[in-house]
Design a protein around this motif. Structure first.
Motif, PDB file in Angstrom:
ATOM      1  N   LEU A 165       0.529  -1.219  -0.221  1.00 56.92           N
ATOM      2  CA  LEU A 165       0.004  -0.054   0.310  1.00 56.92           C
ATOM      3  C   LEU A 165       0.654   1.594   0.146  1.00 56.92           C
ATOM      4  CD1 LEU A 165      -3.138  -1.272   2.409  1.00 56.92           C
ATOM      5  CD2 LEU A 165      -3.302  -0.938  -0.339  1.00 56.92           C
ATOM      6  N   LEU A 166       1.843   1.586   0.894  1.00 57.61           N
ATOM      7  CA  LEU A 166       2.801   2.112   0.275  1.00 57.61           C
ATOM      8  C   LEU A 166       3.663   2.697  -0.287  1.00 57.61           C
ATOM      9  CD1 LEU A 166       4.701   4.185   2.787  1.00 57.61           C
ATOM     10  CD2 LEU A 166       6.511   2.647   2.746  1.00 57.61           C
ATOM     11  N   VAL A 167       3.815   1.725  -1.434  1.00 56.63           N
ATOM     12  CA  VAL A 167       4.796   1.608  -2.696  1.00 56.63           C
ATOM     13  C   VAL A 167       2.797   1.941  -3.654  1.00 56.63           C
ATOM     14  CG1 VAL A 167       5.411  -0.137  -4.671  1.00 56.63           C
ATOM     15  CG2 VAL A 167       7.189   0.366  -2.151  1.00 56.63           C
TER      16      VAL A 167
ATOM     17  N   LEU B 161      -4.159   2.481 -12.548  1.00 56.46           N
ATOM     18  CA  LEU B 161      -5.171   1.890 -12.645  1.00 56.46           C
ATOM     19  C   LEU B 161      -5.789   0.532 -12.237  1.00 56.46           C
ATOM     20  CD1 LEU B 161      -7.931   4.957 -12.746  1.00 56.46           C
ATOM     21  CD2 LEU B 161      -6.221   4.810 -10.957  1.00 56.46           C
ATOM     22  N   THR B 162      -5.228   0.190 -13.309  1.00 51.01           N
ATOM     23  CA  THR B 162      -5.278  -1.252 -13.060  1.00 51.01           C
ATOM     24  C   THR B 162      -4.108  -2.472 -12.847  1.00 51.01           C
ATOM     25  OG1 THR B 162      -5.481  -0.889 -15.945  1.00 51.01           O
ATOM     26  CG2 THR B 162      -4.957  -3.079 -15.496  1.00 51.01           C
ATOM     27  N   LEU B 163      -3.273  -1.422 -13.136  1.00 52.47           N
ATOM     28  CA  LEU B 163      -2.271  -2.223 -11.697  1.00 52.47           C
ATOM     29  C   LEU B 163      -2.297  -2.273 -10.702  1.00 52.47           C
ATOM     30  CD1 LEU B 163       0.730  -1.864 -13.847  1.00 52.47           C
ATOM     31  CD2 LEU B 163       0.402  -2.987 -13.678  1.00 52.47           C
ATOM     32  N   VAL B 164      -2.862  -1.586  -9.651  1.00 53.60           N
ATOM     33  CA  VAL B 164      -2.986  -1.216  -8.105  1.00 53.60           C
ATOM     34  C   VAL B 164      -4.234  -1.585  -8.175  1.00 53.60           C
ATOM     35  CG1 VAL B 164      -4.071  -0.159  -6.164  1.00 53.60           C
ATOM     36  CG2 VAL B 164      -2.330   0.682  -8.652  1.00 53.60           C
ATOM     37  N   PHE B 165      -4.834  -2.436  -8.721  1.00 54.07           N
ATOM     38  CA  PHE B 165      -5.983  -3.577  -8.731  1.00 54.07           C
ATOM     39  C   PHE B 165      -6.001  -4.699  -8.884  1.00 54.07           C
ATOM     40  CE2 PHE B 165      -9.323  -6.306 -10.893  1.00 54.07           C
ATOM     41  CZ  PHE B 165     -10.585  -5.996  -9.672  1.00 54.07           C
TER      42      PHE B 165
END
Length: 454
Positions: A47-49, A233-237
């Motif tokens: 979450l930090l990264v 956005l794609t990659l965080v999900f």
């Protein structure tokens, strides 16, 4: 000598490159962070990264659209801080993009070894280099279209993975001993959270490489922001979804130090003979191939841009009849193959070759992120009239968050990976020495308006 790249890429191509460069990080590499921090500790690290990367990409996009150049960070830093600033960014980016592919190639070998136990993973890794260097040499449009197709398949496969393992998911499995092997958080959990930073960065590493295709983008001021925002956005999900679902299917410790965590996680739910499991192995290769192929494109453009500007031998800036930097593609491949066969020759703090290559690549990335954000602040001050079709939202807070978190990551990595950090500094020093000896080459290089600001 022709040194001008041709613009042929649209928004979808650029999204495919941005996501494809990274998506292998969702398939392997990140689970080494579990062995360091535990599932809950690594969730905090991730979450930090993820916050750092989101702030970074929204800020970095301002630079990419204002200065659409094949050198990417090298171009921004040279324009902001002169030749030495360009050197730091250029060599750091080159290290990031040259040392990531051997790790991915070894994972390709590991995935194929699941299907063919007698296949030497290193031989498969070298075969991957030969095939995808060839594809990149044939032309950027062909390469980018291939990248888009395999990226879409890789994203779809990660969604399938989450759906198939969902019936076997248990939150109690995910949290069991989730703090560096302990059942509860304590002060002793904190070092593991910071030590796991390189493996959380691996979830997102190289998304910025799409900037190196900026010279080959149609209308970069419009297409690049869409590609970058959609990409992050794609990659965080996907990163959070894959990590949580894989960690809840059984004993996560069995997945924490291997190159194929997703097939093994699925095996725990559906068995080793399930068609779902075999499908994951085969289609999962698309994720690895997408990143491997895309990063070859990225490192070749960095070699090309540095050579064109006189920072590396001009030999590497020559284009093939397909208008691709074929010599740069081959040079990075030879370094990567040498790295694959260095396994066992040196002991890097007890790390596996894959973990060591990931960590080396991340050192380069973090240094590049820091100087890129510093370049953003400097250019806002020195070139307020520079055309910026996309401006970093929340300036100066958002880029400031990215900069501070990047510095924290670099300090933590240097503390926990001292030997690899020293080797990284050795590469940077070698680049600086070459820089000092080749001033005449830079003076003779063709003028570049984007770098000089003229």
């Amino acid at each position: 000598m022709n040194t001008q790249l041709k613009p042929t890429l649209g928004t979808l191509h650029l999204w495919g490159i941005a996501v494809g460069l990274v998506i292998s990080g969702e398939y392997f590499g990140w689970s080494y962070g579990w062995g360091t921090a535990g599932t809950l500790g690594f969730l905090i690290t991730t979450l930090l990264v993820a916050t750092m990367y989101t702030c970074f990409i929204f800020s970095f996009t301002e630079l990419t659209t204002a200065i659409p150049h094949a050198g990417g960070p090298f171009a921004y830093s040279r324009r902001a801080f002169g030749e030495r600033g360009g050197l730091i960014a250029g060599i750091a980016t080159l290290i990031e993009f040259v040392f990531a592919p051997p790790a991915i190639a070894m994972a390709i070998g590991a995935y194929l070894n699941v299907q063919y136990p007698d296949l030497d993973p290193r031989l498969a890794a070298v075969g991957a280099y030969v095939v995808f260097m060839g594809l990149n040499i044939l032309g950027v449009s062909i390469a980018a279209t291939f990248e888009l197709v395999v990226t879409v398949l890789a994203v779809a496969e990660l969604l399938v993975f989450m759906g198939v393992v969902a019936p076997g998911f248990s939150f109690s499995n995910f949290v069991l001993n989730g703090w560096s092997g302990s059942s509860s958080f304590s002060i002793d959990s904190i070092p593991g959270i910071f030590a796991a930073i390189p493996f959380a960065i691996w979830f997102f590493l190289a998304i910025e490489g799409a900037a190196m295709a900026a010279e080959e983008a149609k209308d970069p001021k419009r297409t690049i922001p869409k590609a970058y925002v959609g990409g992050i956005l794609t990659l965080v999900f996907l990163a959070l979804g894959v990590m949580v679902m894989a960690g809840g299917v059984g004993d996560w410790r069995q997945l924490s130090n291997i190159n194929d965590p997703l097939p093994q996680a699925m095996k725990a739910v559906v068995g080793s003979n399930s068609s779902w499991m075999h499908m994951l192995v085969w289609i999962g290769l698309f994720g690895l191939v997408a990143s491997f192929h895309g990063i070859i494109l990225g490192y070749s453009r960095q070699f090309f841009a540095l050579a064109r500007a006189g920072y590396l031998p001009a030999y590497l800036a020559k284009l093939s009849r397909f208008q691709t930097p074929h010599r740069a593609i081959i040079a990075g491949g030879l370094i990567g193959i040498a790295a694959i066969y260095s396994d066992g020759l040196i002991n890097l703090q007890g790390m596996s070759l894959t973990a060591a290559m990931i960590t080396m690549s991340v050192f380069g990335a973090i240094v590049m992120y820091i100087i890129s954000m510093l370049s953003l602040f400097k250019l806002r001050k020195t070139e307020p009239n520079l055309e910026r079709s996309f401006r970093a939202p929340g300036y100066p807070i958002v880029p400031g968050i990215a900069l501070v978190l990047a510095v924290v990551c670099l300090i933590a990595m240097a503390w926990f990976n001292t030997l690899i950090g020293l080797i990284f500094l050795g590469f940077m020093a070698a680049g600086f020495l070459y820089f000092l000896l080749t001033g005449q080459s830079r003076a003779a290089a063709p003028a570049d308006a984007m770098l000089t600001g003229l």
